[in-house]
Every structure is written in structure tokens, then in C-alpha cells.
Design a protein around this motif. Structure first.
Motif, PDB file in Angstrom:
ATOM      1  N   ARG A 131     -43.241   5.121  63.450  1.00  0.00           N
ATOM      2  CA  ARG A 131     -43.528   3.958  62.593  1.00  0.00           C
ATOM      3  C   ARG A 131     -43.645   2.664  63.397  1.00  0.00           C
ATOM      4  O   ARG A 131     -44.360   1.747  62.998  1.00  0.00           O
ATOM      5  CB  ARG A 131     -42.449   3.788  61.519  1.00  0.00           C
ATOM      6  N   PHE A 132     -42.928   2.598  64.523  1.00  0.00           N
ATOM      7  CA  PHE A 132     -42.975   1.367  65.320  1.00  0.00           C
ATOM      8  C   PHE A 132     -44.322   1.219  66.009  1.00  0.00           C
ATOM      9  O   PHE A 132     -44.821   0.120  66.192  1.00  0.00           O
ATOM     10  CB  PHE A 132     -41.825   1.348  66.337  1.00  0.00           C
ATOM     11  N   LYS A 133     -44.929   2.375  66.364  1.00  0.00           N
ATOM     12  CA  LYS A 133     -46.237   2.352  67.016  1.00  0.00           C
ATOM     13  C   LYS A 133     -47.313   1.968  66.012  1.00  0.00           C
ATOM     14  O   LYS A 133     -48.218   1.212  66.297  1.00  0.00           O
ATOM     15  CB  LYS A 133     -46.519   3.745  67.613  1.00  0.00           C
ATOM     16  N   HIS A 134     -47.184   2.494  64.788  1.00  0.00           N
ATOM     17  CA  HIS A 134     -48.202   2.246  63.773  1.00  0.00           C
ATOM     18  C   HIS A 134     -47.945   0.985  62.962  1.00  0.00           C
ATOM     19  O   HIS A 134     -48.709   0.657  62.064  1.00  0.00           O
ATOM     20  CB  HIS A 134     -48.311   3.453  62.823  1.00  0.00           C
ATOM     21  N   GLY A 135     -46.847   0.297  63.253  1.00  0.00           N
ATOM     22  CA  GLY A 135     -46.538  -0.932  62.525  1.00  0.00           C
ATOM     23  C   GLY A 135     -46.208  -0.720  61.061  1.00  0.00           C
ATOM     24  O   GLY A 135     -46.435  -1.586  60.228  1.00  0.00           O
ATOM     25  N   GLU A 136     -45.671   0.462  60.718  1.00  0.00           N
ATOM     26  CA  GLU A 136     -45.348   0.744  59.308  1.00  0.00           C
ATOM     27  C   GLU A 136     -43.855   0.607  59.051  1.00  0.00           C
ATOM     28  O   GLU A 136     -43.207   1.528  58.584  1.00  0.00           O
ATOM     29  CB  GLU A 136     -45.787   2.167  58.943  1.00  0.00           C
ATOM     30  N   THR A 137     -43.308  -0.553  59.359  1.00  0.00           N
ATOM     31  CA  THR A 137     -41.869  -0.714  59.159  1.00  0.00           C
ATOM     32  C   THR A 137     -41.590  -1.548  57.920  1.00  0.00           C
ATOM     33  O   THR A 137     -42.368  -2.405  57.535  1.00  0.00           O
ATOM     34  CB  THR A 137     -41.210  -1.398  60.375  1.00  0.00           C
ATOM     35  N   ARG A 138     -40.481  -1.237  57.282  1.00  0.00           N
ATOM     36  CA  ARG A 138     -40.032  -2.016  56.131  1.00  0.00           C
ATOM     37  C   ARG A 138     -38.545  -2.284  56.347  1.00  0.00           C
ATOM     38  O   ARG A 138     -37.751  -1.377  56.461  1.00  0.00           O
ATOM     39  CB  ARG A 138     -40.250  -1.200  54.847  1.00  0.00           C
ATOM     40  N   LYS A 139     -38.197  -3.553  56.443  1.00  0.00           N
ATOM     41  CA  LYS A 139     -36.833  -3.900  56.851  1.00  0.00           C
ATOM     42  C   LYS A 139     -35.822  -3.686  55.726  1.00  0.00           C
ATOM     43  O   LYS A 139     -36.089  -3.989  54.569  1.00  0.00           O
ATOM     44  CB  LYS A 139     -36.796  -5.362  57.299  1.00  0.00           C
ATOM     45  N   GLU A 140     -34.682  -3.126  56.099  1.00  0.00           N
ATOM     46  CA  GLU A 140     -33.551  -3.049  55.161  1.00  0.00           C
ATOM     47  C   GLU A 140     -32.844  -4.395  55.239  1.00  0.00           C
ATOM     48  O   GLU A 140     -32.361  -4.805  56.287  1.00  0.00           O
ATOM     49  CB  GLU A 140     -32.600  -1.908  55.549  1.00  0.00           C
ATOM     50  N   ASN A 141     -32.817  -5.123  54.105  1.00  0.00           N
ATOM     51  CA  ASN A 141     -32.255  -6.483  54.109  1.00  0.00           C
ATOM     52  C   ASN A 141     -30.763  -6.508  53.844  1.00  0.00           C
ATOM     53  O   ASN A 141     -30.157  -7.563  53.836  1.00  0.00           O
ATOM     54  CB  ASN A 141     -32.945  -7.330  53.037  1.00  0.00           C
ATOM     55  N   PHE A 142     -30.201  -5.357  53.606  1.00  0.00           N
ATOM     56  CA  PHE A 142     -28.804  -5.331  53.205  1.00  0.00           C
ATOM     57  C   PHE A 142     -27.884  -4.747  54.270  1.00  0.00           C
ATOM     58  O   PHE A 142     -26.924  -4.073  53.965  1.00  0.00           O
ATOM     59  CB  PHE A 142     -28.661  -4.573  51.884  1.00  0.00           C
ATOM     60  N   VAL A 143     -28.210  -5.026  55.541  1.00  0.00           N
ATOM     61  CA  VAL A 143     -27.322  -4.602  56.617  1.00  0.00           C
ATOM     62  C   VAL A 143     -26.256  -5.678  56.772  1.00  0.00           C
ATOM     63  O   VAL A 143     -26.576  -6.839  57.021  1.00  0.00           O
ATOM     64  CB  VAL A 143     -28.097  -4.409  57.937  1.00  0.00           C
ATOM     65  N   ILE A 144     -25.010  -5.307  56.568  1.00  0.00           N
ATOM     66  CA  ILE A 144     -23.913  -6.272  56.632  1.00  0.00           C
ATOM     67  C   ILE A 144     -23.101  -6.031  57.892  1.00  0.00           C
ATOM     68  O   ILE A 144     -22.849  -4.899  58.264  1.00  0.00           O
ATOM     69  CB  ILE A 144     -22.970  -6.128  55.408  1.00  0.00           C
ATOM     70  N   GLY A 145     -22.623  -7.103  58.488  1.00  0.00           N
ATOM     71  CA  GLY A 145     -21.720  -6.971  59.638  1.00  0.00           C
ATOM     72  C   GLY A 145     -22.456  -6.892  60.946  1.00  0.00           C
ATOM     73  O   GLY A 145     -23.643  -6.947  61.016  1.00  0.00           O
ATOM     74  N   GLN A 153     -23.888   2.051  47.303  1.00  0.00           N
ATOM     75  CA  GLN A 153     -25.253   2.425  46.908  1.00  0.00           C
ATOM     76  C   GLN A 153     -26.136   1.199  46.749  1.00  0.00           C
ATOM     77  O   GLN A 153     -27.297   1.295  46.369  1.00  0.00           O
ATOM     78  CB  GLN A 153     -25.198   3.200  45.595  1.00  0.00           C
ATOM     79  N   GLN A 154     -25.572   0.031  47.021  1.00  0.00           N
ATOM     80  CA  GLN A 154     -26.343  -1.211  46.881  1.00  0.00           C
ATOM     81  C   GLN A 154     -27.157  -1.439  48.150  1.00  0.00           C
ATOM     82  O   GLN A 154     -26.685  -2.049  49.109  1.00  0.00           O
ATOM     83  CB  GLN A 154     -25.411  -2.392  46.610  1.00  0.00           C
ATOM     84  N   TRP A 155     -28.390  -0.931  48.136  1.00  0.00           N
ATOM     85  CA  TRP A 155     -29.319  -1.073  49.252  1.00  0.00           C
ATOM     86  C   TRP A 155     -30.637  -1.634  48.746  1.00  0.00           C
ATOM     87  O   TRP A 155     -30.873  -1.645  47.537  1.00  0.00           O
ATOM     88  CB  TRP A 155     -29.534   0.293  49.938  1.00  0.00           C
ATOM     89  N   SER A 156     -31.498  -2.046  49.693  1.00  0.00           N
ATOM     90  CA  SER A 156     -32.743  -2.682  49.270  1.00  0.00           C
ATOM     91  C   SER A 156     -33.972  -1.798  49.459  1.00  0.00           C
ATOM     92  O   SER A 156     -35.082  -2.225  49.200  1.00  0.00           O
ATOM     93  CB  SER A 156     -32.926  -4.018  49.998  1.00  0.00           C
ATOM     94  N   THR A 157     -33.788  -0.555  49.961  1.00  0.00           N
ATOM     95  CA  THR A 157     -34.946   0.342  50.058  1.00  0.00           C
ATOM     96  C   THR A 157     -34.648   1.621  49.264  1.00  0.00           C
ATOM     97  O   THR A 157     -33.488   2.027  49.148  1.00  0.00           O
ATOM     98  CB  THR A 157     -35.253   0.751  51.522  1.00  0.00           C
ATOM     99  N   GLU A 158     -35.723   2.224  48.753  1.00  0.00           N
ATOM    100  CA  GLU A 158     -35.572   3.438  47.940  1.00  0.00           C
ATOM    101  C   GLU A 158     -34.843   4.537  48.700  1.00  0.00           C
ATOM    102  O   GLU A 158     -33.968   5.211  48.151  1.00  0.00           O
ATOM    103  CB  GLU A 158     -36.951   3.956  47.516  1.00  0.00           C
ATOM    104  N   GLU A 159     -35.208   4.720  49.977  1.00  0.00           N
ATOM    105  CA  GLU A 159     -34.627   5.813  50.751  1.00  0.00           C
ATOM    106  C   GLU A 159     -33.108   5.657  50.864  1.00  0.00           C
ATOM    107  O   GLU A 159     -32.359   6.602  50.646  1.00  0.00           O
ATOM    108  CB  GLU A 159     -35.242   5.873  52.157  1.00  0.00           C
ATOM    109  N   ASN A 160     -32.675   4.434  51.232  1.00  0.00           N
ATOM    110  CA  ASN A 160     -31.238   4.233  51.402  1.00  0.00           C
ATOM    111  C   ASN A 160     -30.484   4.392  50.092  1.00  0.00           C
ATOM    112  O   ASN A 160     -29.362   4.903  50.069  1.00  0.00           O
ATOM    113  CB  ASN A 160     -30.954   2.857  52.020  1.00  0.00           C
ATOM    114  N   ILE A 161     -31.082   3.956  49.001  1.00  0.00           N
ATOM    115  CA  ILE A 161     -30.434   4.111  47.698  1.00  0.00           C
ATOM    116  C   ILE A 161     -30.279   5.602  47.366  1.00  0.00           C
ATOM    117  O   ILE A 161     -29.210   6.056  46.952  1.00  0.00           O
ATOM    118  CB  ILE A 161     -31.212   3.363  46.591  1.00  0.00           C
ATOM    119  N   LEU A 162     -31.361   6.364  47.592  1.00  0.00           N
ATOM    120  CA  LEU A 162     -31.317   7.819  47.336  1.00  0.00           C
ATOM    121  C   LEU A 162     -30.244   8.503  48.178  1.00  0.00           C
ATOM    122  O   LEU A 162     -29.444   9.292  47.673  1.00  0.00           O
ATOM    123  CB  LEU A 162     -32.669   8.448  47.702  1.00  0.00           C
TER     124      LEU A 162
END
Lengths: 95, 381
Positions: free
Chosen positions: B367-381, B53-62
């Protein structure tokens, strides 16, 4: 009736293969995963051929099951330290 | 094979099967799943089974929080033991910058009701006997993260879905998707065609190819990720360990094996699943640096699977323009398995009962077209 062992490392029997087959796992890769043969210490060197033979018989001798499963390194279980030392060689290679 | 269905799911991995399983339980069984190989052929059969559950975005944590809850019940529900063991996850930071990032994500997780804590290297050494803490700045620890055995989860969801009436076709390769105007009309395979109005693309590493068959371009790229397993040992390692300096992780499975992998920044995008000596050397060296007592443990086997990666490390979910009825559930990188229970449930409710969810907006392809991306910084591997 005694049990017939197909894979000694993981204790897989002919009955296990029959059961998996009856549940629809009818190719060697699936059968391997569902029963666990070939995932133990010998890495399939002792059991894969037996399992393939039993599967072939279950399929009525259809030789399409003779497709080998994908083999992976290592050939023989080896201590991690043996490979750890090689990382310096990789570093030199990339320079 | 059925020649028509209300819904066709392309990909018999954990994401597609989780959706099929949930739909079937909600009463929708006119569903056909198409899998090109055997069950567990793709990344769902090749991953390390980490659930965190250790993620850096709200969605991934949920999503992760909900999935942990669901994994705890899953063995009973599907009649297959998934060997879920909540031994925790321990992340290790080797510099001040990473330690600060860790602190920030822990705060976010705490705000969302996930009880991760920052702990000192000394405290980490108390959790893991023999941990070499030299050079470690800070650690984050969550005791309810865990590991599981992926295969039984795949088999069990497939088996329940089948019993309820879903048709799962293995060894069936999709060769085309017929589109008329804004509508999908048919999925063509090497074993016949299925007429349908709704198609879910849950094809993991193959998703970009499947999308292209319907004229949709996805930014996803597949990358090989290698992994290894040792001989089984008496249980001694509670948490999953993950070194953030090089993306190395390993844990002890319920069978006793040490299982793990490591990031490789030089890995090119490919559909390659061969094994490399380079991985073996880097993994063993990094593993022994962190836990020197592993040096004499024997490596049994190495293999590889795919990460289906998007530019921001986040999945692509929901509708795509201009097609109605072509639904994406892909681009999960290396964390599709651990989020799959929640994804399946949310997507099933959305498809069957039109229950909307924020993930279909945040993670829409647009989101890629509108530039509304927020990177998940906790991708491992």
C-alpha cells in the motif's frame, strides 16, 4: 509444614517459586512476573535477593541467575502531586 | 531445538503466540516460535492492557469487536485468568474539532454494530465521580470496552500451544534468514538453525530488523512509550479515561492500581526503554487535572515499552514481494495486544485453510508503494 514467605507485599511463597520453576519460568525476570514478587509496595527491596537465592539453589547453584532484574523508579512510593508540580520546570526548560 | 518446521514464528509476543495457539488448535503443530528474551519481554509484557472498539477505520473496528468477544472466553480456554474487566472506555475531547472527529467515528462504529455513544461532560461526571469536566467539549463512551492483565494471556496462550506440540524457544535470538530465489529456506539463531519454507515476522519493535535479514525493507519505526502504576486502591473507577488533547489515558486494574501513560510528541524513534522524569511529571500533572482526587495517590513504579509504528498507524499484514512464505504480522503501534486474538485467528485460517480476509489487502506492505494508505486517527499514546 509452615509456609515460607519470599515476598511479603504480594504474598509469594517458596512453593510459588518452585511451581513457577517447574513450569519453565527459570530466569529472575520471568519468575518475578509469573509469581509477582517485587511488584508490590516495597518494589522488590525486601524480596528480590531472597528470590534470587532460591532460584540459584533450584538451578543447582548456577550463578548465571545472579543477573539482577532491571530496577525502575520510584525508589519509594511518592504522591502524584509531588511530580505534577515539576511539569512547569519542564516547560521552562523547553523554552 | 527442532532443526526443521513447517512454520517458524519470529517473536513470542501476543501476536506470534496468538497465531501459534490458533494454528495448534486447528491441528497444525509443526511450528517453532523464536523469542529473543523471556515471555513478556517485549511490548506484550509492558502495555497497559486496554481493549477498545472505538477506532476510526472499519478494519480496526471489526478486529477489535471480534477480539473483545474472544477475550471474554480466553481465561477459560487457556486456564489462566486474564482479569478482563469491561468497565468501558471514555474519550474526552477538549475542542470543537476533536469533538466533531469523535462524532464521526462514533457514527462509523454504530454502523458496524458497536454501541458507542456521544455523551455530555455532565453525563461523564456521573460515570466517574470527581471528574473535572471544565474545558471538556464532548465525550464518547462505550461500555463494553475494557482492560485486562496482559501477562497471563501471554503465558496461557504459550502454555496451550506447547501442550499441543508447538515448540516455543525463549532466549533465542534470530541472527539471519536464508533466502534462495523467491523462497525462504532457513532461519538462523544463536542456538542453531531451523529449516523452513514459511516464516512469520511477528517481532514487534524488532520487525524492521528481522525483515531486513530477508532483504525486505519495512517502514516501521520503534518508539519508546512510558507508563506508570500507582499503589492499589479500593475499586472506584469504572471506565478507562483518555484525554484526546494530549493522548493521556489511565484505568484501574483488577488489582486496584491506577495504570496509564501519555503521548510525547518529542519522543524520537529509538530502542530505548529507560524511564524519564519528564514522563512522570507530565503524566501526574495531566492525571490530576482530569481527576483531582488522585493527587495524593502514591506512584509505585514507572517503566517503558515500544510502539512499533508505521507511517499510517496501521499494521503490516500478509505477503511481501518478492518473497513467497515470508509473512508479516507487525506494525501494530500501541494496539497489537488488543487486536491479537482476532489477528491470530484470521492469520491461522489464512495460513492453514487459505481463507482470505480483507486485512491482508488493506494492510499489505504494497500500500505504501501504491499510495493507498488511510490513516488511523485514533492511535493514543
Amino acid at each position: 509444614m509452615g509456609r515460607t514467605i519470599v515476598c511479603r507485599c504480594e504474598d509469594v511463597t517458596v512453593e510459588d517459586l518452585n511451581q513457577a520453576f517447574s513450569e519453565g519460568y527459570r530466569d529472575l525476570e520471568s519468575l518475578k512476573r509469573y509469581t509477582g514478587f517485587s511488584t508490590g509496595f516495597c518494589q522488590g527491596k525486601c524480596c528480590t535477593a531472597h528470590a534470587a537465592r532460591f532460584l540459584s539453589a533450584l538451578k543447582g547453584g548456577d550463578d548465571t541467575v545472579a543477573d539482577p532484574i532491571r530496577t525502575r523508579p520510584l525508589l519509594h512510593p511518592t504522591p502524584a502531586s509531588h511530580f505534577a508540580r515539576a511539569v512547569e520546570l519542564l516547560d521552562e526548560e523547553s523554552k | 531445538m527442532r532443526d526443521r518446521a513447517e512454520l517458524v514464528i519470529i517473536g513470542g509476543g501476543i501476536v506470534g503466540l496468538s497465531l501459534a495457539y490458533q494454528l495448534a488448535r486447528m491441528g497444525m503443530t509443526d511450528v517453532v516460535v523464536l523469542e529473543q528474551g523471556y515471555l513478556c519481554f517485549g511490548a506484550s509484557g509492558r502495555n497497559g492492557g486496554g481493549v477498545r472498539q472505538q477506532w476510526s477505520t472499519e478494519e480496526n473496528i471489526l478486529l477489535a469487536k471480534q477480539s473483545v468477544r474472544m477475550f471474554r472466553q480466553l481465561s477459560r480456554e487457556i486456564g489462566h485468568n486474564i482479569w478482563f474487566r469491561q468497565g468501558g472506555y471514555l474519550f474526552l475531547a477538549r475542542n470543537a474539532e476533536t469533538a466533531a472527529a469523535l462524532e464521526k467515528t462514533v457514527k462509523l462504529q454504530n454502523r458496524m454494530g458497536v454501541g458507542t455513544r456521544i455523551i455530555s461532560p455532565a453525563a461523564a461526571a456521573r460515570l466517574v465521580a470527581g471528574l473535572h469536566t471544565e474545558g471538556i467539549e464532548a465525550c464518547s463512551y462505550n461500555s463494553s470496552d475494557g482492560v485486562l492483565f496482559p501477562w497471563p494471556a501471554v503465558w496461557g496462550m504459550a502454555s496451550v500451544a506447547r501442550q499441543l506440540g508447538v515448540q516455543i524457544n525463549t532466549h533465542t535470538r534470530v541472527t539471519g534468514i536464508d533466502v534462495k530465489g523467491r523462497e525462504v529456506v532457513k532461519v538462523v539463531t544463536d542456538r542453531g538453525a531451523v529449516a523452513t519454507r514459511r516464516v512469520v515476522n511477528a517481532a514487534g519493535a524488532w520487525s524492521w530488523q528481522i525483515a531486513r535479514m530477508a532483504g525486505v525493507e519495512l517502514p516501521n519505526k520503534p518508539y519508546r512509550h512510558e507508563i506508570l502504576v500507582t499503589e492499589p486502591l479500593k475499586p472506584f473507577l469504572e471506565p478507562m479515561l483518555s484525554d484526546l488533547s494530549n493522548g493521556m489515558y489511565f484505568s484501574q486494574t483488577m488489582r486496584g492500581e491506577i495504570l496509564g501513560g501519555i503521548s510525547d510528541p518529542d519522543e524520537p524513534s529509538s530502542m530505548e526503554t529507560g524511564s524519564s522524569f519528564r514522563f512522570l511529571a507530565r503524566m501526574c500533572s495531566s492525571m490530576i487535572r482530569l481527576l483531582p482526587r488522585l493527587s495524593r495517590v502514591k506512584i509505585l513504579r514507572q517503566w517503558a515499552g515500544y510502539y512499533d509504528e508505521t507511517p499510517d498507524g496501521q499494521p503490516i499484514l500478509g505477503r511481501v514481494e518478492p518473497l513467497d512464505g515470508f509473512i508479516q504480522l507487525n506494525g501494530f503501534g500501541g494496539h497489537g495486544f488488543m487486536l491479537a486474538p482476532a489477528i491470530g485467528k484470521i492469520a491461522a485460517e489464512w495460513i492453514l485453510r487459505k481463507v482470505d480476509h480483507r486485512i491482508f489487502h488493506t494492510y499489505a506492505l504494497s500500500r505504501f508503494k501504491h499510495g493507498e494508505t488511510r490513516k488511523e486517527n485514533f492511535v493514543i499514546g
